[in-house]
Design an enzyme around this catalytic site. Structure first.
Site, PDB file in Angstrom:
ATOM      1  N   ARG A  18      16.322  -0.306  43.275  1.00  0.00           N
ATOM      2  CA  ARG A  18      16.843   0.096  44.583  1.00  0.00           C
ATOM      3  C   ARG A  18      16.786   1.612  44.771  1.00  0.00           C
ATOM      4  NH1 ARG A  18      22.614  -2.024  44.826  1.00  0.00           N
ATOM      5  NH2 ARG A  18      22.450  -1.384  42.667  1.00  0.00           N
ATOM      6  N   ASN A  36      20.589  -5.738  46.217  1.00  0.00           N
ATOM      7  CA  ASN A  36      20.409  -6.814  45.243  1.00  0.00           C
ATOM      8  C   ASN A  36      20.922  -8.105  45.847  1.00  0.00           C
ATOM      9  OD1 ASN A  36      19.363  -5.201  43.200  1.00  0.00           O
ATOM     10  ND2 ASN A  36      21.342  -4.866  42.235  1.00  0.00           N
TER      11      ASN A  36
END
Length: 92
Positions: A18, A36
């Protein structure tokens, strides 16, 4: 301007995927978010100029140095989901 909604599978959680996605999006001038998912995938929405968004989607196959991307799925953009993003964020 275009928008892509992507789902990335593989070893993509716990490997800074990320954060690297955010950095790359900022370099390309992309707005949107990344997060996520409980099933182990990463989900992202990229919005920006078409060529930059296509480059961002292509980057997703590489990911962070420690990631192992198996699959990148690009979902059709839903015009009702389009937002006026002001930046790129990591969300939960």
């Amino acid at each position: 301007m275009t928008q892509k909604h992507v789902f990335i599978s593989g070893r993509v959680q716990g490997v800074y995927y990320r954060d690297y996605t955010r950095r790359e999006a900022e370099k390309l001038g992309i707005k949107g978010w990344v997060r996520n998912l409980p099933d182990g995938r990463v989900e992202a929405v990229f919005e920006g100029p078409e060529d930059a968004v296509e480059n961002m989607v292509a980057w997703c196959y590489q990911g962070s140095p420690r990631s192992e991307v198996i699959k990148v799925e690009v979902a059709k953009s839903n015009p009702q989901l389009k937002e006026n993003f002001i930046d790129f964020k990591i969300t939960r």
